[in-house]
Design a protein around this motif. Structure first.
Motif, PDB file in Angstrom:
ATOM      1  N   LEU A 192       0.828  -1.130  -0.023  1.00  0.00           N
ATOM      2  CA  LEU A 192       0.100   0.023   0.021  1.00  0.00           C
ATOM      3  C   LEU A 192       0.901   1.352  -0.163  1.00  0.00           C
ATOM      4  CD1 LEU A 192      -2.614  -1.328   2.798  1.00  0.00           C
ATOM      5  CD2 LEU A 192      -2.734  -1.227   0.408  1.00  0.00           C
ATOM      6  N   GLY A 193       0.284   2.352  -0.307  1.00  0.00           N
ATOM      7  CA  GLY A 193       1.037   3.542  -0.406  1.00  0.00           C
ATOM      8  C   GLY A 193       0.162   4.770  -0.115  1.00  0.00           C
ATOM      9  N   ALA A 194      -0.330   5.268  -1.626  1.00  0.00           N
ATOM     10  CA  ALA A 194      -1.200   6.260  -1.721  1.00  0.00           C
ATOM     11  C   ALA A 194      -2.646   6.188  -0.774  1.00  0.00           C
ATOM     12  CB  ALA A 194      -1.747   6.681  -3.071  1.00  0.00           C
ATOM     13  N   ALA A 195      -3.018   5.102  -0.581  1.00  0.00           N
ATOM     14  CA  ALA A 195      -4.331   4.771   0.273  1.00  0.00           C
ATOM     15  C   ALA A 195      -3.935   3.672   1.120  1.00  0.00           C
ATOM     16  CB  ALA A 195      -5.350   4.371  -0.484  1.00  0.00           C
ATOM     17  N   VAL A 196      -4.095   3.778   2.212  1.00  0.00           N
ATOM     18  CA  VAL A 196      -3.785   2.731   3.258  1.00  0.00           C
ATOM     19  C   VAL A 196      -5.239   2.221   3.733  1.00  0.00           C
ATOM     20  CG1 VAL A 196      -2.526   2.110   5.405  1.00  0.00           C
ATOM     21  CG2 VAL A 196      -1.481   3.633   3.946  1.00  0.00           C
ATOM     22  N   VAL A 197      -5.388   0.878   3.662  1.00  0.00           N
ATOM     23  CA  VAL A 197      -6.563   0.285   3.912  1.00  0.00           C
ATOM     24  C   VAL A 197      -6.631  -0.957   4.504  1.00  0.00           C
ATOM     25  CG1 VAL A 197      -7.774   1.398   1.632  1.00  0.00           C
ATOM     26  CG2 VAL A 197      -6.881  -0.784   1.772  1.00  0.00           C
ATOM     27  N   ASP A 198      -7.394  -1.499   5.182  1.00  0.00           N
ATOM     28  CA  ASP A 198      -7.353  -2.789   5.889  1.00  0.00           C
ATOM     29  C   ASP A 198      -7.546  -3.814   4.734  1.00  0.00           C
ATOM     30  OD1 ASP A 198      -7.571  -2.073   8.448  1.00  0.00           O
ATOM     31  OD2 ASP A 198      -9.589  -1.953   8.489  1.00  0.00           O
ATOM     32  N   VAL A 199      -6.551  -4.846   4.823  1.00  0.00           N
ATOM     33  CA  VAL A 199      -6.475  -5.903   3.785  1.00  0.00           C
ATOM     34  C   VAL A 199      -7.240  -7.070   4.245  1.00  0.00           C
ATOM     35  CG1 VAL A 199      -4.309  -4.953   2.884  1.00  0.00           C
ATOM     36  CG2 VAL A 199      -4.197  -6.722   4.477  1.00  0.00           C
ATOM     37  N   PRO A 200      -8.061  -7.674   3.043  1.00  0.00           N
ATOM     38  CA  PRO A 200      -8.880  -8.982   3.622  1.00  0.00           C
ATOM     39  C   PRO A 200      -7.840 -10.461   3.896  1.00  0.00           C
ATOM     40  CG  PRO A 200      -8.807  -8.823   1.184  1.00  0.00           C
ATOM     41  CD  PRO A 200      -8.196  -7.465   1.843  1.00  0.00           C
ATOM     42  N   GLU A 201      -8.372 -10.956   4.837  1.00  0.00           N
ATOM     43  CA  GLU A 201      -7.503 -12.293   5.230  1.00  0.00           C
ATOM     44  C   GLU A 201      -7.346 -13.143   4.045  1.00  0.00           C
ATOM     45  OE1 GLU A 201      -6.219 -12.867   8.352  1.00  0.00           O
ATOM     46  OE2 GLU A 201      -6.903 -11.274   9.169  1.00  0.00           O
ATOM     47  N   PRO A 202      -6.425 -13.738   4.011  1.00  0.00           N
ATOM     48  CA  PRO A 202      -5.228 -13.970   4.936  1.00  0.00           C
ATOM     49  C   PRO A 202      -3.907 -13.074   4.737  1.00  0.00           C
ATOM     50  CG  PRO A 202      -4.989 -15.590   3.135  1.00  0.00           C
ATOM     51  CD  PRO A 202      -6.308 -14.868   2.906  1.00  0.00           C
ATOM     52  N   ALA A 203      -4.238 -11.976   3.947  1.00  0.00           N
ATOM     53  CA  ALA A 203      -3.153 -11.082   3.416  1.00  0.00           C
ATOM     54  C   ALA A 203      -2.669 -10.251   4.647  1.00  0.00           C
ATOM     55  CB  ALA A 203      -3.729 -10.200   2.301  1.00  0.00           C
TER      56      ALA A 203
END
Length: 184
Positions: free
Chosen positions: A57-68
């Motif tokens: 991530l960079g320009a936007a930081v978001v929650d990532v889905p499991e299992p990532a």
């Protein structure tokens, strides 16, 4: 080498390159379709044979889905090279990296597994779609130092791959279009 270590499966890290601002698209592509592209990318890598899935991530930081798991490329504005460096650093210890762009939503697990299987001979494989090079790309850890030496600006692995004659081209046009989506 013991029989156990000789027969172990290689550790495979899937890396979703999703740090960019998506200026041509009008927004960071990690946010596209209310996060659906991100979910599709993680699922493709997870179900396609990756033991570890890393989202850069960079320009936007978001929650990532499991299992990532998420990694932030603080220097994301420098371009694709920054994202790739961050992803490879996070994948330390893996034997293979599967690189997948966030903006190729039709690339599924079937494409990932086909390209991953083809990388066994040289440690370098790339999906092609009706002969056109695309993603995912698989690069064995033994090639990462040479890859890193070629990374600069908004160039990812393209220069490294085009300079080599041992990259296995894996036709996947029967499974997906493999088109990078740059406009809404």
């Amino acid at each position: 080498m013991t029989a156990t270590s000789a027969s172990r499966s290689p550790a495979v890290a899937g890396i979703v390159l999703a740090a960019g601002a998506g200026t041509r698209y009008g927004m960071p592509k990690v946010l596209a379709e209310q996060g659906q592209w991100l979910e599709l990318a993680v699922e493709a890598l997870s179900c396609g044979g990756c033991d570890d899935v890393i989202v850069v991530l960079g320009a936007a930081v978001v929650d990532v889905p499991e299992p990532a798991r998420a990694v932030v490329a603080d220097d994301w504005a420098d371009g694709a090279s920054a994202s790739l460096r961050a992803g490879l650093a996070a994948a330390a210890g893996a034997d293979l990296a599967v690189l997948r762009l966030i903006d190729t939503p039709d690339i599924g697990a079937d494409v990932v597994s086909r390209v991953l299987a083809a990388a066994a001979s040289t440690g370098l494989a790339r999906a092609t779609f009706d002969g056109r090079p695309g993603h995912p790309v698989v690069i064995a850890a033994r090639h990462w130092p040479a890859l890193r030496a070629t990374l600069h600006g908004d160039q990812g692995a393209r220069g490294f791959l085009s300079a080599r004659d041992d990259v296995v081209a894996v036709e996947c046009g029967d499974l997906a279009a493999g088109v990078d989506v740059d406009a809404r």
